[in-house]
Enzyme design. Sequence first.
Site: not given
Ligand SMILES: Cc1cc2nc3c(=O)[nH]c(=O)nc-3n(C[C@H](O)[C@H](O)[C@H](O)COP(=O)(O)O)c2cc1C
Length: 231
Positions: A31, A67, A69
């Site tokens: 990613n 993101s 963030n």
């Molecule tokens: C702690 C954390 C870190 C994440 N870091 C990334 C990231 O670096 N890149 C990204 O595309 N998504 C990132 N995500 C988003 C997840 O990949 C995902 O798209 C999002 O959490 C929704 O899926 P879920 O409900 O299964 O968590 C992150 C999510 C969490 C909780």
Amino acid sequence: MLNSLGFPNQGAQVIRKRLMRLQKDYCLGINIGPNKSTTPENMHKDYLNCYEKLSEFADFITINISSPNTPDLRKLHNEEFVIKIIDEITKSRDESKFKPKIFIKISPDESEKEYIDIISAVNKSKIDGLIVSNTSNNKKLKSILNVANKDGGISGKAIKEKSNKILKFVKSKLDKKKIIVAVGGVFDVDSYYEKLDLGADLVQMYTGFIYEGPNLIKRIVKNDNQKSSNS
Ligand SMILES: Cc1cc2nc3c(=O)[nH]c(=O)nc-3n(C[C@H](O)[C@H](O)[C@H](O)COP(=O)(O)O)c2cc1C
């Protein structure tokens, strides 16, 4: 879950060296995103730099424009940027012997116009599909969850409906030859099947994995096997 991590890592060059030592016999997705300090007009260079350093190790590359963030990242949900980044990255893939699949990962918080523009750019392009969706930064949702004043994106159960709504929309407009990877709120066997029913080709999970542990994958796969042997 609320996370405001950004992309804490040591950078593409260090990760490249680490990946060179890796002996893998599994599917690896990488990613990629820009540095926090990069200005919006230079972000495309960061994506290309990451792609060129890392694509040879990946089965698929995710262009992460979603993101919440990284400042201004979500502003990249516009036709002009998406066409530009797709052109640059697919050109790099065309010129290389390494051919990872390429996806763009989108946010669940954009307006219909942004989704239509992105889908239309993807339909006309050589990239392989979309990943739907990243975390939500929606103010209303954050205030319901009592985190209105905190930075970061919401994931897990709380975004399932929002993420599924965008998945359904993407399914209705994306060319059938493209791949849809669904993510957002998968935390049990039923929520996994919901993604498939809405048109996902592949499913990812993050928060469900944290709360339920790796056994959740076993449960999903077992149910999948039972379903296919019954049908
Ligand atoms: C702690 C954390 C870190 C994440 N870091 C990334 C990231 O670096 N890149 C990204 O595309 N998504 C990132 N995500 C988003 C997840 O990949 C995902 O798209 C999002 O959490 C929704 O899926 P879920 O409900 O299964 O968590 C992150 C999510 C969490 C909780």
